[in-house]
Design an enzyme around this catalytic site. Structure first.
Site, PDB file in Angstrom:
ATOM      1  N   GLN A  48       0.810  -1.218   0.000  1.00 25.96           N
ATOM      2  CA  GLN A  48       0.000   0.000   0.000  1.00 25.96           C
ATOM      3  C   GLN A  48       0.843   1.268   0.000  1.00 25.96           C
ATOM      4  OE1 GLN A  48      -3.183   0.382   2.809  1.00 25.96           O
ATOM      5  NE2 GLN A  48      -4.046  -1.628   2.366  1.00 25.96           N
ATOM      6  N   HIS A  64      -8.316  -1.481   6.596  1.00 29.66           N
ATOM      7  CA  HIS A  64      -7.416  -1.877   7.683  1.00 29.66           C
ATOM      8  C   HIS A  64      -6.510  -0.679   7.941  1.00 29.66           C
ATOM      9  CE1 HIS A  64      -4.924  -4.032  10.386  1.00 29.66           C
ATOM     10  NE2 HIS A  64      -3.960  -4.350   9.545  1.00 29.66           N
TER      11      HIS A  64
END
Length: 334
Positions: free
Chosen positions: A87, A109
Site C-alpha cells: 500500500q 485496515h
C-alpha cells in the site's frame, strides 16, 4: 463503556450521490466493495493491473479497470484495498500527487495509516470502514439481503461530514444491515494484529503443531495425532462461533468439558500471558510494523524461508494424505 453501533437508519446513501468511488485493488475485499456499492446505486470505478487474474475478474464483473493514477484522478472517495505490504509504495507512486482537498481516503485496515506510512495531504479526510469478515462473505451476505458487521473510524482532522460519508459507504457495502461499530484507527489496527499473532494464526498454528509433535514423539500414529490436533479443531471452533465458549462446553462430553476447565490453564499459563503482553507492546510501539516494513523492503527473505519451512512440516504432509479420504471436504492445496 459499550461501543456505539450504527444501523441502516443511521446512514444516508444519498450523501454519496454525484460522487465517484475509486476502488484500488479488485481482490478479496475489492471485488465485494465494488459490486455492493454499484448495486447500492453508487458510481464505482476500479483500478487493477492488466494481465492479472483480478483484472480479468473485474472485466467479467462489468468494470473497465483503470490504472491507480487514473482512478485517483477521477475519484472523490479513494478506497485502498491492496495488501498491507504494498500500500505505501502504491500510495507514494500513484495516489499522493493526485489527491485534492475534499477527497476522502477510505481504508479497510488501519496498518499503513496508523503506523505513518501515508503522507496524507491537508484537506483530505481519512476514514476506516472495515468489514469483520472476508470479502466473499461481504459479497454473499449482501446478495442475500443481509450484511457483515463493520468497524468505522475517523483519522484526526477529518471533515465535519466524514462520519456521514463513512456510514453511507458502510451502508453501500451492506454493513449497516448488521451493525457498524465505532472505533479508532489505533484500536482496530492493534487488536487486529494482536488477534492474528496471538490467537487466530500464530497461537493456533503453534498449538496445533505442538500437540501433533507431542503425540507423534510419544509413539502414536501420525494419522491419529492429525485427527485429534488438527481435523477436530473445526468442530470445536464452529460451536464457539455459533454460541461462544458456553455453547461449545454444553455440546461436548462432560469428560471434555472437565478437561477444558482443569488442563487448559496448564497450557496457557501466566508465562504465556506475559508473552502475549510483550507481543502486544511490540505492536503498540511500532516494532512489529517496522520489522514487517523492513522485511518487505528487503524482498521478504525471512518471510519466504519461513513459508517454505512451514509448508514442509510433517503435519502438512499427513494432512494432505488424510484429506483425500474425506469426500465432504473441499480440499485445498497450496
Amino acid at each position: 463503556m459499550p461501543a456505539k453501533i450504527y444501523y441502516d437508519k443511521d446512514a444516508d446513501l444519498s450523501i454519496l450521490k454525484g460522487k465517484t468511488i475509486a476502488i484500488l485493488g479488485y481482490g478479496s475485499q475489492g471485488h465485494a466493495h465494488a459490486q455492493n456499492l454499484r448495486e447500492s446505486g453508487c458510481n464505482v470505478i476500479v483500478a487493477e493491473l492488466p494481465g492479472t487474474a483480478n483484472y480479468e475478474q473485474a472485466v467479467k464483473d462489468g468494470f473497465q479497470p483503470l490504472t491507480a493514477s487514473e482512478a485517483v484522478k477521477k475519484g472523490d472517495l479513494i478506497t485502498i484495498l491492496l495488501p498491507d505490504e504494498i500500500q505505501a509504495d502504491v500510495f507514494r507512486a500513484h495516489v499522493r500527487e493526485h489527491l485534492r482537498p475534499g477527497n476522502v481516503l477510505v481504508c479497510s485496515h488501519g496498518f499503513n495509516v496508523h503506523f505513518g506510512q501515508f503522507d496524507i495531504p491537508e484537506g483530505v479526510s481519512t476514514i476506516l470502514v472495515a468489514p469483520k469478515g472476508p470479502g466473499h462473505l461481504v459479497r454473499s451476505e449482501y446478495v442475500r439481503g443481509a450484511g457483515v458487521p463493520c468497524l468505522i473510524a475517523l483519522l484526526e482532522g477529518a471533515s465535519a461530514d466524514a462520519k456521514k460519508i463513512g456510514l453511507a459507504y458502510a451502508k453501500g457495502i451492506g454493513g449497516t444491515r448488521a451493525g457498524v461499530i465505532e472505533t479508532t484507527f489505533a484500536e482496530e489496527t492493534e487488536t487486529d494484529l494482536f488477534g492474528e499473532q496471538v490467537v487466530l494464526c500464530g497461537g493456533l498454528s503453534a498449538l496445533i503443531k505442538a500437540g501433533y509433535e507431542t503425540l507423534v514423539a510419544a509413539g502414536y500414529q501420525p494419522e491419529m495425532a492429525y485427527f485429534e490436533c488438527v481435523h477436530e479443531v473445526k468442530l470445536i471452533v464452529d460451536l464457539i462461533y455459533q454460541g461462544g465458549l458456553n455453547y461449545m462446553r454444553y455440546s461436548v462430553s462432560n469428560t471434555a468439558e472437565y478437561g477444558d476447565y482443569t488442563r487448559g490453564p496448564r497450557i496457557v499459563t501466566d508465562q504465556t500471558k506475559a508473552e502475549m503482553k510483550r507481543i502486544l507492546e511490540e505492536i503498540r510501539d511500532g516494532r512489529f510494523a517496522r520489522e514487517w516494513i523492513l522485511e518487505n523492503k528487503a524482498h521478504a527473505p525471512a518471510f519466504k524461508a519461513l513459508r517454505r519451512r512451514e509448508r514442509s512440516h510433517a503435519v502438512e504432509q499427513v494432512g494432505r494424505q488424510l484429506r483425500r479420504l474425506m469426500s465432504w471436504i473441499n480440499a485445498k492445496e497450496v
